[in-house]
Design a protein around this motif. Structure first.
Motif, PDB file in Angstrom:
ATOM      1  N   ILE A 136       7.144   8.717  -8.698  1.00 56.56           N
ATOM      2  CA  ILE A 136       7.331   7.685  -7.682  1.00 56.56           C
ATOM      3  C   ILE A 136       6.008   6.946  -7.528  1.00 56.56           C
ATOM      4  O   ILE A 136       4.937   7.561  -7.504  1.00 56.56           O
ATOM      5  CB  ILE A 136       7.804   8.297  -6.357  1.00 56.56           C
ATOM      6  CG1 ILE A 136       8.172   7.201  -5.364  1.00 56.56           C
ATOM      7  CG2 ILE A 136       6.776   9.241  -5.770  1.00 56.56           C
ATOM      8  CD1 ILE A 136       8.906   7.723  -4.135  1.00 56.56           C
ATOM      9  N   THR A 137       6.078   5.621  -7.510  1.00 58.09           N
ATOM     10  CA  THR A 137       4.892   4.772  -7.352  1.00 58.09           C
ATOM     11  C   THR A 137       5.012   4.018  -6.026  1.00 58.09           C
ATOM     12  O   THR A 137       6.074   3.492  -5.692  1.00 58.09           O
ATOM     13  CB  THR A 137       4.774   3.785  -8.514  1.00 58.09           C
ATOM     14  OG1 THR A 137       4.630   4.520  -9.747  1.00 58.09           O
ATOM     15  CG2 THR A 137       3.559   2.886  -8.338  1.00 58.09           C
ATOM     16  N   PHE A 138       3.930   3.980  -5.295  1.00 55.12           N
ATOM     17  CA  PHE A 138       3.952   3.339  -3.991  1.00 55.12           C
ATOM     18  C   PHE A 138       2.590   2.718  -3.719  1.00 55.12           C
ATOM     19  O   PHE A 138       1.586   3.090  -4.332  1.00 55.12           O
ATOM     20  CB  PHE A 138       4.298   4.345  -2.891  1.00 55.12           C
ATOM     21  CG  PHE A 138       3.399   5.545  -2.873  1.00 55.12           C
ATOM     22  CD1 PHE A 138       2.242   5.565  -2.085  1.00 55.12           C
ATOM     23  CD2 PHE A 138       3.691   6.655  -3.643  1.00 55.12           C
ATOM     24  CE1 PHE A 138       1.420   6.665  -2.080  1.00 55.12           C
ATOM     25  CE2 PHE A 138       2.867   7.769  -3.636  1.00 55.12           C
ATOM     26  CZ  PHE A 138       1.731   7.774  -2.855  1.00 55.12           C
ATOM     27  N   ASP A 139       2.564   1.764  -2.817  1.00 50.52           N
ATOM     28  CA  ASP A 139       1.329   1.097  -2.407  1.00 50.52           C
ATOM     29  C   ASP A 139       0.915   1.585  -1.022  1.00 50.52           C
ATOM     30  O   ASP A 139       1.757   1.760  -0.134  1.00 50.52           O
ATOM     31  CB  ASP A 139       1.506  -0.417  -2.371  1.00 50.52           C
ATOM     32  CG  ASP A 139       1.685  -1.007  -3.766  1.00 50.52           C
ATOM     33  OD1 ASP A 139       1.132  -0.430  -4.715  1.00 50.52           O
ATOM     34  OD2 ASP A 139       2.395  -2.022  -3.888  1.00 50.52           O
ATOM     35  N   ILE A 140      -0.379   1.806  -0.864  1.00 45.35           N
ATOM     36  CA  ILE A 140      -0.939   2.057   0.459  1.00 45.35           C
ATOM     37  C   ILE A 140      -1.544   0.744   0.951  1.00 45.35           C
ATOM     38  O   ILE A 140      -2.414   0.160   0.293  1.00 45.35           O
ATOM     39  CB  ILE A 140      -1.990   3.171   0.424  1.00 45.35           C
ATOM     40  CG1 ILE A 140      -1.333   4.504   0.062  1.00 45.35           C
ATOM     41  CG2 ILE A 140      -2.713   3.279   1.763  1.00 45.35           C
ATOM     42  CD1 ILE A 140      -2.284   5.679   0.024  1.00 45.35           C
ATOM     43  N   ILE A 141      -1.052   0.254   2.061  1.00 40.90           N
ATOM     44  CA  ILE A 141      -1.453  -1.036   2.607  1.00 40.90           C
ATOM     45  C   ILE A 141      -2.449  -0.802   3.746  1.00 40.90           C
ATOM     46  O   ILE A 141      -2.159  -0.066   4.696  1.00 40.90           O
ATOM     47  CB  ILE A 141      -0.238  -1.821   3.137  1.00 40.90           C
ATOM     48  CG1 ILE A 141       0.847  -1.916   2.058  1.00 40.90           C
ATOM     49  CG2 ILE A 141      -0.665  -3.189   3.613  1.00 40.90           C
ATOM     50  CD1 ILE A 141       0.396  -2.607   0.805  1.00 40.90           C
ATOM     51  N   ALA A 142      -3.635  -1.433   3.610  1.00 46.32           N
ATOM     52  CA  ALA A 142      -4.628  -1.313   4.676  1.00 46.32           C
ATOM     53  C   ALA A 142      -4.179  -2.114   5.889  1.00 46.32           C
ATOM     54  O   ALA A 142      -3.627  -3.216   5.765  1.00 46.32           O
ATOM     55  CB  ALA A 142      -5.986  -1.813   4.189  1.00 46.32           C
ATOM     56  N   ASN A 143      -4.393  -1.601   7.028  1.00 47.39           N
ATOM     57  CA  ASN A 143      -4.003  -2.278   8.252  1.00 47.39           C
ATOM     58  C   ASN A 143      -4.800  -3.573   8.428  1.00 47.39           C
ATOM     59  O   ASN A 143      -6.013  -3.610   8.223  1.00 47.39           O
ATOM     60  CB  ASN A 143      -4.233  -1.361   9.454  1.00 47.39           C
ATOM     61  CG  ASN A 143      -3.745  -1.996  10.736  1.00 47.39           C
ATOM     62  OD1 ASN A 143      -2.598  -2.383  10.830  1.00 47.39           O
ATOM     63  ND2 ASN A 143      -4.635  -2.089  11.716  1.00 47.39           N
ATOM     64  N   GLN A 144      -4.126  -4.679   8.786  1.00 52.03           N
ATOM     65  CA  GLN A 144      -4.771  -5.966   9.017  1.00 52.03           C
ATOM     66  C   GLN A 144      -4.805  -6.262  10.510  1.00 52.03           C
ATOM     67  O   GLN A 144      -3.868  -5.938  11.254  1.00 52.03           O
ATOM     68  CB  GLN A 144      -4.011  -7.070   8.290  1.00 52.03           C
ATOM     69  CG  GLN A 144      -3.967  -6.873   6.773  1.00 52.03           C
ATOM     70  CD  GLN A 144      -3.251  -8.010   6.086  1.00 52.03           C
ATOM     71  OE1 GLN A 144      -3.616  -9.178   6.253  1.00 52.03           O
ATOM     72  NE2 GLN A 144      -2.222  -7.680   5.313  1.00 52.03           N
ATOM     73  N   ALA A 145      -5.902  -6.886  10.924  1.00 52.96           N
ATOM     74  CA  ALA A 145      -6.073  -7.196  12.342  1.00 52.96           C
ATOM     75  C   ALA A 145      -5.082  -8.268  12.781  1.00 52.96           C
ATOM     76  O   ALA A 145      -4.696  -9.145  11.998  1.00 52.96           O
ATOM     77  CB  ALA A 145      -7.498  -7.665  12.611  1.00 52.96           C
ATOM     78  N   PRO A 146      -4.640  -8.241  14.034  1.00 50.53           N
ATOM     79  CA  PRO A 146      -3.747  -9.283  14.540  1.00 50.53           C
ATOM     80  C   PRO A 146      -4.501 -10.601  14.734  1.00 50.53           C
ATOM     81  O   PRO A 146      -5.732 -10.644  14.732  1.00 50.53           O
ATOM     82  CB  PRO A 146      -3.291  -8.710  15.876  1.00 50.53           C
ATOM     83  CG  PRO A 146      -4.395  -7.804  16.302  1.00 50.53           C
ATOM     84  CD  PRO A 146      -4.948  -7.217  15.039  1.00 50.53           C
TER      85      PRO A 146
END
Length: 586
Positions: free
Chosen positions: A430-440
């Motif tokens: 299984i391949t997945f992306d970890i997305i860094a949190n972006q500021a509002p």
């Protein structure tokens, strides 16, 4: 077949095999008529030179009751815990320090043995019997011959629905013989279940504690309605289980020697070795064809070693796989072809299925679902997790904290291999992306309306947005200008009343918008004004005729005033010069 994993857990603090408090019945020996006879279906008479591992499993992960021993599978070293010699099995507990392999390297001061027949020999109704003696009287030992229902979540796990926690239906317990050296004159039989069936019964040895070192036949006879316990030819007790929800499915046998702990008690300092010796363990079913009272080595040996329903004497295929369909000579009527198992992976974050991972969204689990067309197969999963930092692996699942990883793409793979003939494997990834949190993004808008003294001014940050649609929180502050009181300063919308001013002034406000991990800010400046002064309007002429009238009146006023003044002057002159006036009149 689905492979599932459920951790086994005890329901009480003392023991997975004993409850706090029990009913005790003291019984005198009494004779009891047996069935017409018994026919052996399974037997281990320990005639070899080592443990027959086709019949037994060493349960090295067992660790209950604060006991101090480490269970091993050692039947060959100088300090072995199992020895088969001279036709008997010896389970030997030894005082020796060890880093216990089965318990992840825990330090233990004793080693010992615990065997069970789970998945190799499991019995329904009939008689289970063992001939046993225990050779030590020193304090601190606890040998046992007992049984568990075969769906309990204990090793070995074949994953054939064996995930039930003790002592629920499918994981109930029956103790055939348990002896405590700190209570040496008797032994117990007992039940553990959730149905309220049976009770603990205490049997006193006629000769006291020394009797335990003599050979005795300990047995249980079980049917759908009754369970009875025997020592030699003496009925110890029997229980009506007609209405019991448990003990209606196969059970397996356990043999072990425990040391110390909550029930074994303090160990005699002089004790360095304790041995339980077992002559045989057998399982028999009732028959009308003989009158054998015991299920032992002298009982008719109508054995069926491969449990295919064909006795050994007639079985031309004595190693048929368990559950295989056979003909009348014990051979498979249809040769089963091993099929590779299949495996799939599911990605979850906080127990919710996802396709990508939020680095601040909590723990991530990757769960394996295994299917195998060959139901008798068991299998092993091997995970490939080189890129994952500190993964927690538990057979069918892998758990990790995404905060330990950088944003990017990751791949996790697993291999599942069965124990069929031949052994086959399959893989999944299984391949997945970890997305860094972006500021509002923070935004402020001001409501319509004036900003004079006493006016209410509304400000709003409800137009702020977050790329991940996270829930936002707000904190408003005033950073400059005349001090005002902000209402609802921790919400998206705030308001304030313009105070009294000596002159127009600017006031500046800031809002912090946060998604719980990152934050952003926006500011707004509002011009606050003094209250307006209301002036009377100047009245204007209605036209040119009005102006001429006023001019005319003014001229008349001036003329009259001049005339009056002239008159007054002449009068005053006449009064001052009378003679001159006379002369003139002449």
């Amino acid at each position: 077949m689905f492979y599932t994993l459920t951790a086994f857990s005890s329901l009480i603090t003392l023991s997975s095999r004993h409850l706090v408090g029990f009913c005790v019945f003291l019984l005198v020996g009494m004779s009891y008529p047996a069935n017409a006879g018994w026919q052996v279906q399974w037997m281990d008479d320990f005639t070899g030179i080592g443990v027959n591992w086709d019949k037994w499993t060493a349960q090295i992960q067992a660790n209950y009751n604060n006991e101090i021993q480490c269970y091993t599978d050692d039947d060959s070293s100088e300090n072995r815990n199992y020895e088969v010699s001279n036709g008997t099995l010896k389970i030997i507990a030894r005082r020796q320090n060890t880093a216990c392999v089965g318990l992840g390297g825990q330090q233990k001061s004793w080693t010992s043995g615990r065997l069970n027949s789970k998945d190799k020999a499991e019995f329904l109704y009939g008689r289970v019997e063992a001939r046993i003696r225990f050779l030590n009287q020193e304090k601190g030992t606890w040998p046992a011959f007992w049984m568990l229902e075969n769906r309990i979540a204990e090793d070995p796990k074949k994953n054939d629905n064996d995930f039930i926690n003790w002592p629920n239906p499918g994981a109930g317990e029956i103790d055939v013989w348990e002896w405590f050296s700190n209570r040496p004159d008797s032994y117990i039989t007992n039940f553990f279940n959730t149905s309220g069936c049976g009770a603990e019964v205490l049997y006193n040895y006629p000769g006291g504690g020394g009797d335990v070192s003599q050979w005795h036949n300990y047995a249980i006879e079980r049917s759908a309605t009754k369970i009875a316990f025997y020592i030699d030819d003496i009925l110890v007790t029997q229980h009506d289980v007609t209405n019991c929800a448990q003990y209606k499915e196969p059970m397996f046998v356990l043999l072990n020697v425990a040391i110390g702990g909550s029930l074994g008690g303090n160990v005699d300092p002089s004790l360095n070795q304790a041995t339980m010796e077992v002559d045989y363990v057998g399982y028999c079913t009732a028959t009308e064809s003989n009158d054998f009272a015991y299920c032992n080595e002298s009982t008719i040996t109508d054995l069926d070693d491969d449990a295919d329903g064909v006795l050994n004497a007639s079985d031309l295929c004595p190693e048929t796989p368990i559950g295989a369909s056979v003909d009348d000579i014990g051979c498979s009527s249809v040769q089963e072809v091993n099929v590779a198992p299949s495996v799939s992976l599911q990605l979850q974050q906080n127990n919710v299925s996802v396709t990508e991972v939020d680095d601040s969204g909590g723990p991530v689990s990757i769960n394996a679902q295994v299917n195998d067309a060959n139901e008798q197969d068991s299998f092993v999963l091997t995970w490939q997790t080189a890129a994952i930092v500190e993964p927690q692996i538990s057979d069918v699942s892998l758990v990790f904290d995404p905060l330990n990883l950088s944003a990017g793409s990751y791949t996790v793979s697993v291999e599942v291999r069965d124990d069929g003939n031949p052994s086959l494997a399959s893989n999944a990834s299984i391949t997945f992306d970890i997305i860094a949190n972006q500021a509002p993004t923070a935004r402020i808008s001001r409501g319509t309306g004036t900003t004079y003294e006493g006016d209410t001014v509304a400000l709003s940050a409800s137009g702020s947005t977050d790329p991940e649609q996270d829930t936002l929180s707000y904190v408003w502050t005033q950073t400059a200008g005349p001090v005002v009181t902000l209402l609802n300063a921790n919400s998206a919308n705030v308001s304030f009343v313009v105070p009294q001013l000596s002159a127009d002034r600017e006031a500046t406000f800031s809002v912090e918008v946060s998604d719980g991990q990152a934050r952003n800010y926006a500011t707004v400046t509002v011009l606050l004004k003094r209250a307006q002064v209301t002036e009377m309007p100047t009245q204007q002429s209605s036209g040119g005729s009005m102006g001429l009238s006023l001019l005319f009146v003014l001229l008349v006023y001036v003329a009259l005033k001049s005339f009056v003044l002239d008159k007054m002057c002449k009068t005053n002159i006449a009064k001052r010069s009378p003679s001159r006036a006379h002369e003139v009149s002449k």
